[in-house]
Design a protein around this motif. Structure first.
Motif, PDB file in Angstrom:
ATOM      1  N   UNK A   1       0.823  -1.205   0.000  1.00 38.68           N
ATOM      2  CA  UNK A   1       0.000   0.000   0.000  1.00 38.68           C
ATOM      3  C   UNK A   1       0.863   1.263   0.000  1.00 38.68           C
ATOM      4  N   UNK A   2       1.931   1.267   0.811  1.00 42.05           N
ATOM      5  CA  UNK A   2       2.826   2.436   0.839  1.00 42.05           C
ATOM      6  C   UNK A   2       3.460   2.664  -0.528  1.00 42.05           C
ATOM      7  N   UNK A   3       3.884   1.579  -1.181  1.00 45.18           N
ATOM      8  CA  UNK A   3       4.504   1.710  -2.492  1.00 45.18           C
ATOM      9  C   UNK A   3       3.520   2.315  -3.503  1.00 45.18           C
ATOM     10  N   UNK A   4       2.270   1.880  -3.454  1.00 46.23           N
ATOM     11  CA  UNK A   4       1.269   2.421  -4.377  1.00 46.23           C
ATOM     12  C   UNK A   4       1.095   3.929  -4.177  1.00 46.23           C
ATOM     13  N   UNK A   5       1.170   4.374  -2.938  1.00 48.88           N
ATOM     14  CA  UNK A   5       1.071   5.814  -2.661  1.00 48.88           C
ATOM     15  C   UNK A   5       2.339   6.535  -3.107  1.00 48.88           C
ATOM     16  N   UNK A   6       3.491   5.961  -2.770  1.00 48.22           N
ATOM     17  CA  UNK A   6       4.769   6.611  -3.104  1.00 48.22           C
ATOM     18  C   UNK A   6       4.971   6.739  -4.608  1.00 48.22           C
ATOM     19  N   UNK A   7       4.469   5.784  -5.374  1.00 53.41           N
ATOM     20  CA  UNK A   7       4.664   5.810  -6.825  1.00 53.41           C
ATOM     21  C   UNK A   7       3.544   6.538  -7.564  1.00 53.41           C
TER      22      UNK A   7
END
Length: 698
Positions: A426-432
């Motif tokens: 989930x964090x990666x989806x936000x960061x990208x």
């Protein structure tokens, strides 16, 4: 009270008077009580074993007795062609009790969809991808459309469970259950599998322990009708065409090939021998496939050549013979194909294997040995479906508009598509930029719009990746699709493709629009498609080793097959040893004949990377070792790795790029997801702990 007495009187009336059945089959009797009472179930029977009726008759009874209204039943299939084939039958059954069945998949017209959005059918035959498209569509209120769903029937459930479409299906069903406000009854239909209890538990999804479930089998392999199975070695595809054209003239024959290129080569050769031939594979247009299957169903003296597209339960009429070119990769697949025959009274199940190469002969002999031993592969869901968790989070945000960052997991309960890396995903989806984050809510971000937003996010709704292909057109008629490699490779003279069992000369290629224009030709033709066959399992590789050691499958062997197997055994005697594995030195190469299967060898190669050739791509049967490695050094290295934890296989960067939704995962998670799927630690440990023999002195 017998099972049939539990069915609604209207259903019983039509079974007797409309279908003319004097009784139900055992599986159909067994299924009535548990399904009517709402239990989850897995129904097992060979192809044409009456599984659809075993599921539908009790559910129609429950529908009437419990007063279900609106869209209450989903009937899910892996193939559009299977849905098209089933829809008239299921709709006819529904109308017995004043209900109806609709059909919704990628080929359903906009007019038909508008009608079903306004007036929902009682039963909807569909695919997981179409359910997903309905959940995220701006034209549908999913809370209303799916509010009355109570039961899901999953046909050919083993075909889903073995790949990521199964995880996608389960995730979608959890979202449907939440929208409907109730657990959904789940009924799986399947041919014989090696682990039915585990498959049913998988199908039940989240909260499985809280729901009653039962496995019901109509015919076990031990009590199945006898089968006529033969194995012949023909040595080439032209020879296979000669044998097929001469055998069983006047009968309807279904020939399975393992690749589209084989299908096209064989179809051209058969037509060259004036055999009435039809073709079916995934690169033909839907119209071409449908016309071929329809013509084949109505014809008699003919052959249809197909990939696995006709392995599942699509009705192609009253078959006389199944012929297998080379060998499938699993016993389960063979059983599906064998089950296409023997449906007519007085006929028997049959399959003739025609091996065009010696390695294919060995694989066929190994496969038939496993079958005769009663082995069927367990259906295993791919491990670590983290990319599906990323896709589902994105799809949920499309469905709901905004989702709370602390509550989104509740939509899937304890479904294991989310592991301890879920927060990282989930964090990666936000960061990208795939997701935006604001005020504790998640919603679709610009990167997701860029990656998947074309055509209403259609690329996000399917979990499989189709290779890029050019549409092949003859005038305005779509023939099928061609791999770009066919159009780019150098040729002398005209470029001629084989497609649909016919030769087509390329007249123009529109590279920008990905279109290829053709006209009929009498020139020699061939076709190639990218894509590798899946690796062999440990069990199939070991079965081939057993054949080389002298085991012969209890099937009818031709003299050519017996002779070729004898030659193989003689030539390969240095590659097998009854007490363990063999390391063979030949010229400047050192080859370890493990017979561990592709995944087992990949695992061994990763563990022994300092003694395995640096550029080694693991094969199914052997590993190439560094030529300078000696006996003592290798034994020490092997003992060390077997004493510890085996590392995961090494994943090439291009392989990661081939994983659908890999960009929605942190790179290390994408690589570890693929590594988990390429690994077979039990096979590696089995081989690594076996005795070793060197075939020549050091």
């Amino acid at each position: 009270m017998t099972g049939i007495d539990r069915l609604h009187p209207s259903v019983v009336h039509h079974i007797v008077n409309t279908l003319g059945w004097p009784s139900l089959r055992p599986l159909q009797e067994m299924a009535i009580e548990p399904l009517t009472d709402g239990a989850d179930a897995l129904l097992l029977a060979p192809t044409a074993g009456g599984k659809t009726e075993a599921a539908v008759f009790p559910i129609l009874t429950a529908m009437i007795e419990n007063g279900w209204r609106g869209l209450s039943v989903l009937y899910v299939c892996p193939l559009r062609a299977l849905l098209n084939n089933l829809h008239p039958r299921v709709d006819a059954y529904a109308r017995w009790v004043g209900r109806d069945a609709g059909l919704w998949h990628g080929d359903t017209t906009q007019t038909q969809r508008r009608r079903m959005r306004v007036e929902r059918p009682d039963i909807l035959l569909t695919t997981p991808e179409s359910i997903e498209s309905l959940l995220v569509s701006s034209l549908v209120n999913p809370c209303e459309f799916f509010a009355d769903v109570r039961t899901v029937i999953v046909d050919e459930v083993h075909a889903f469970a073995g790949d990521d479409r199964g995880w996608h299906l389960l995730a979608v069903l959890e979202r449907l259950g939440r929208l409907a406000g109730r657990p959904l009854q789940r009924i799986g239909l399947s041919a014989t599998v090696g682990n039915p209890e585990q498959l049913l538990g998988w199908l039940q999804g989240a909260g499985a322990a809280n729901r009653p479930a039962v496995v019901l089998a109509g015919t076990s392999p031990a009590t199945a009708p006898a089968a006529e199975v033969g194995l012949d070695y023909v040595g080439s595809m032209p020879n296979a065409a000669t044998v097929i054209s001469a055998l069983h003239q006047g009968e309807k024959r279904l020939v399975f090939c393992e690749t589209r290129s084989q299908v096209e080569a064989l179809a051209l050769a058969l037509r060259g021998k004036s055999v009435t031939t039809f073709v079916s594979h995934s690169s033909l247009s839907a119209q071409e496939r449908h016309e071929a299957e329809k013509a084949f169903a109505e014809a008699r003296d003919c052959v249809i050549v197909s990939t696995s597209t006709l392995e599942l339960g699509i009705d192609v009429g009253d078959l006389d013979r199944v012929i297998q070119i080379d060998a499938p990769r699993t016993v389960a697949s063979f059983l599906q194909r064998l089950g296409r025959t023997g449906r007519r009274a007085g006929s028997s199940r049959n399959t003739l294997f025609l091996a065009t190469r010696r390695d294919a002969l060995l694989r066929a002999a190994g496969l038939l040995s496993l079958w005769r031993d009663g082995f069927v592969e367990p259906v295993q869901a791919p491990p670590s479906p983290r990319h599906i968790s990323a896709q589902q989070l994105l799809a949920l945000c499309l469905q709901e508009g905004r989702v709370g960052e602390n509550v989104w997991r509740e939509w899937w309960g304890d479904l294991p598509i989310f592991d301890d890396t879920a927060s990282e995903v989930a964090r990666w989806l936000v960061e990208t930029g795939h997701l935006e984050h604001d005020g504790g809510m998640l919603f679709i971000g610009p990167e997701a719009e860029r990656q998947y937003g074309r055509r209403n996010f259609m690329e996000l709704l399917a979990v499989f990746t189709a290779a890029p292909q050019f549409v092949v057109l003859y005038g305005r008629h779509e023939v099928g699709a061609a791999d770009p490699l066919m159009l780019m490779r150098k040729t002398e003279g005209p470029r001629v493709l084989a497609l649909g069992g016919r030769a087509w000369r390329v007249t123009h290629v529109d590279w920008n629009r990905h279109r290829c224009y053709v006209e009929p030709s009498d020139l020699p033709a061939r076709s190639l498609w990218q894509g590798a066959l899946p690796p062999e399992s440990y069990e199939l590789s070991q079965a081939q080793r057993s054949v080389l050691l002298g085991k012969t499958p209890d099937v009818e062997l031709s003299q050519r097959a017996e002779k070729a197997l004898g030659t193989l055994r003689q030539e390969s005697s240095h590659q097998v040893w009854e007490s363990g594995t063999v390391i063979e030195r030949r010229d400047d190469e050192l080859c370890w004949w493990t017979w561990a299967g592709g995944r087992g060898n990949a695992t061994l190669a990763a563990a022994l990377e300092h003694v395995v050739e640096a550029d080694e791509r693991p094969e199914n049967h052997c590993l190439r070792l560094r030529a300078e490695i000696g006996r003592k050094e290798f034994r020490t290295a092997l003992d060390e790795v077997m004493a510890g934890e085996l590392p995961p296989p090494v994943i090439a960067e291009e392989a990661v790029r081939g994983l659908k939704f890999a960009e929605a995962l942190p790179p290390d998670l994408a690589a570890s997801t693929l590594a988990a799927r390429l690994s077979d630690e039990p096979a590696a440990r089995q081989i690594g702990s076996a005795a070793l023999r060197w075939s020549s002195p050091q």
